[in-house]
Enzyme design. Structure first.
Site, PDB file in Angstrom:
ATOM      1  N   GLY A 173      15.247 -22.046   4.480  1.00 53.24           N
ATOM      2  CA  GLY A 173      14.796 -22.206   3.113  1.00 53.24           C
ATOM      3  C   GLY A 173      15.635 -23.237   2.376  1.00 53.24           C
ATOM      4  O   GLY A 173      16.774 -23.530   2.752  1.00 53.24           O
ATOM      5  N   CYS A 174      15.059 -23.801   1.315  1.00 58.65           N
ATOM      6  CA  CYS A 174      15.752 -24.855   0.576  1.00 58.65           C
ATOM      7  C   CYS A 174      16.994 -24.331  -0.129  1.00 58.65           C
ATOM      8  O   CYS A 174      18.080 -24.926  -0.024  1.00 58.65           O
ATOM      9  CB  CYS A 174      14.797 -25.519  -0.412  1.00 58.65           C
ATOM     10  SG  CYS A 174      13.936 -24.372  -1.518  1.00 58.65           S
ATOM     11  N   TYR A 175      16.863 -23.220  -0.840  1.00 59.93           N
ATOM     12  CA  TYR A 175      18.028 -22.649  -1.514  1.00 59.93           C
ATOM     13  C   TYR A 175      19.093 -22.175  -0.519  1.00 59.93           C
ATOM     14  O   TYR A 175      20.291 -22.465  -0.706  1.00 59.93           O
ATOM     15  CB  TYR A 175      17.614 -21.470  -2.399  1.00 59.93           C
ATOM     16  CG  TYR A 175      17.044 -21.820  -3.748  1.00 59.93           C
ATOM     17  CD1 TYR A 175      17.739 -22.623  -4.642  1.00 59.93           C
ATOM     18  CD2 TYR A 175      15.815 -21.293  -4.168  1.00 59.93           C
ATOM     19  CE1 TYR A 175      17.231 -22.909  -5.906  1.00 59.93           C
ATOM     20  CE2 TYR A 175      15.293 -21.575  -5.422  1.00 59.93           C
ATOM     21  CZ  TYR A 175      16.007 -22.378  -6.295  1.00 59.93           C
ATOM     22  OH  TYR A 175      15.498 -22.653  -7.547  1.00 59.93           O
ATOM     23  N   GLU A 337      20.981 -31.425  -2.988  1.00 59.72           N
ATOM     24  CA  GLU A 337      20.092 -31.789  -1.882  1.00 59.72           C
ATOM     25  C   GLU A 337      18.696 -32.030  -2.444  1.00 59.72           C
ATOM     26  O   GLU A 337      18.387 -31.649  -3.579  1.00 59.72           O
ATOM     27  CB  GLU A 337      20.035 -30.688  -0.827  1.00 59.72           C
ATOM     28  CG  GLU A 337      19.255 -29.466  -1.299  1.00 59.72           C
ATOM     29  CD  GLU A 337      19.102 -28.374  -0.250  1.00 59.72           C
ATOM     30  OE1 GLU A 337      19.892 -28.331   0.703  1.00 59.72           O
ATOM     31  OE2 GLU A 337      18.195 -27.531  -0.422  1.00 59.72           O
TER      32      GLU A 337
END
Length: 367
Positions: A173-175, A337
């Site tokens: 996941g991004c987080y 990011e």
């Protein structure tokens, strides 16, 4: 503080796997992650997009859906086709599943059985146990037997598992990507009290996907900044704790508070922790140098990172400060990011490079 994590002369930056081209299929090409996969793969010298598959009733033409792709996308591929595992396997070596959570697990088994290697960008295979997945997402996992065999695709910590033998890979996941990149060096160095860790992170609106939602309308999100999700209850909180446990830090479950940032793309995670007694700033710098000194995409910098510094790229910038307050010292780590590149599609391609023998940075080193 020195700048770490940049490619040096002896780090491979080119693309060289003996001239072999990896053929890629994308299921779900009309979402933000799918479109980003197309954009990045079109610039990859050793990969090509050979099949776009959609489960829409009316199959989309990606040149119409995303006009910016029209000039570069092969007309023979541009119109998505039905999800046919046999046809996809005949045309591709790897299938990227850029599908909603709970959908990927319905397609992955047949694709794997057809001989494809699968990289899933959803959450369906990210968690280490079926029980945890079902408690977080509230549905039965229909491919439960494969969950324990899936490789978690965060190369900085699981590179040795991302190999030519990898059949099913779960892209993080991004987080969690941002959070883990900031936390793991602290844990490895024994630098913070784990119970004190807080992850305060903000994501651009693409992180919520492309479906129509009132809170993502321009008039609602623009000029605003707000937390969302239940504190301690966002679906990425269990993923952060789960991966930390897999890495050898059981019981470390940082408080995670997500926010909606009124920009298209980017994540800035600010991580707070109480340093152990006697920890100095140079100790923190050494821990991050050990973690990322040879990494192609994680750069430890002097300045405070901004999402603008990394937007559109697979690069991550990390910085840290040791702050003195009236109640004692606080260690603060900053991680920036792009949520749909390093936080999604770029990271998936980074894993593909490792799986298929390309240089890890192939097609991803642009700024």
């Amino acid at each position: 503080m020195a700048v770490f994590g940049l490619w040096t002369a002896d780090c491979a930056v080119g693309c060289n796997n003996g001239g072999m081209t990896t053929r890629a299929a994308i299921l779900g090409p009309t979402g933000y992650a799918g479109a980003e996969l197309i954009r990045l793969l079109l610039g990859h010298p050793e990969a090509e997009v050979t099949y776009l598959a959609s489960h829409r009733d009316e199959l989309p033409d990606l040149r119409v859906e995303y006009p910016r792709l029209a000039a570069a996308l092969d007309p023979a591929v541009a119109v998505a086709r039905p999800v046919d595992p046999g046809a996809i396997a005949a045309a591709a070596d790897v299938a990227f599943l850029a599908l909603p959570h709970k959908a990927s697990m319905s397609y992955a088994p047949a694709l794997l059985d057809a001989g494809l290697r699968v990289i899933d960008l959803s959450a369906d295979y990210r968690l280490s146990s079926v029980e945890l997945y079902e408690s977080v997402y509230g549905v039965e996992h229909v491919d439960a037997d494969r969950v324990a065999e899936t490789v978690y695709g965060l190369p900085e910590f699981f590179r040795e598992r991302i190999t030519a033998d990898t059949r099913l890979l779960a892209s993080p996941g991004c987080y969690p990507t941002a959070a883990l990149l900031g936390i793991v060096p602290l844990m490895r160095g024994g630098l913070v009290d784990p119970a004190s860790l807080i992850v305060n992170a903000a994501s651009g609106t693409t992180g919520a996907g492309r479906s129509a939602k009132v809170g993502l309308l321009h008039a609602e999100a623009n000029e605003g900044f707000a937390a969302y999700g239940t504190i301690g209850g966002h679906r990425h909180q269990p993923e952060i704790g789960d991966v930390l446990e897999v890495l050898g830090y059981p019981g470390v479950d940082p408080l995670f508070v997500p926010h909606l940032l009124p920009v298209d793309r980017g994540i800035l995670a600010t991580i707070y922790g109480t340093p152990r007694a006697g920890v100095r700033l140079e100790d923190v710098g050494r821990a991050f140098e050990v973690a990322y000194g040879g990494e192609p995409f994680v750069h430890v910098v002097d300045h405070l990172p901004s999402v603008k510094h990394v937007a559109g790229t697979n690069h991550v910038q990390v910085s840290f400060r040791l702050a003195e307050t009236g109640s004692g010292s606080r260690l603060v780590v900053f991680v920036a990011e792009d949520n749909i590149v390093k936080g999604s599609s770029g990271q998936a391609i980074q894993a593909m490079n490792l799986m298929f023998g390309h240089e890890e940075g192939c097609g991803l080193m642009g700024v």
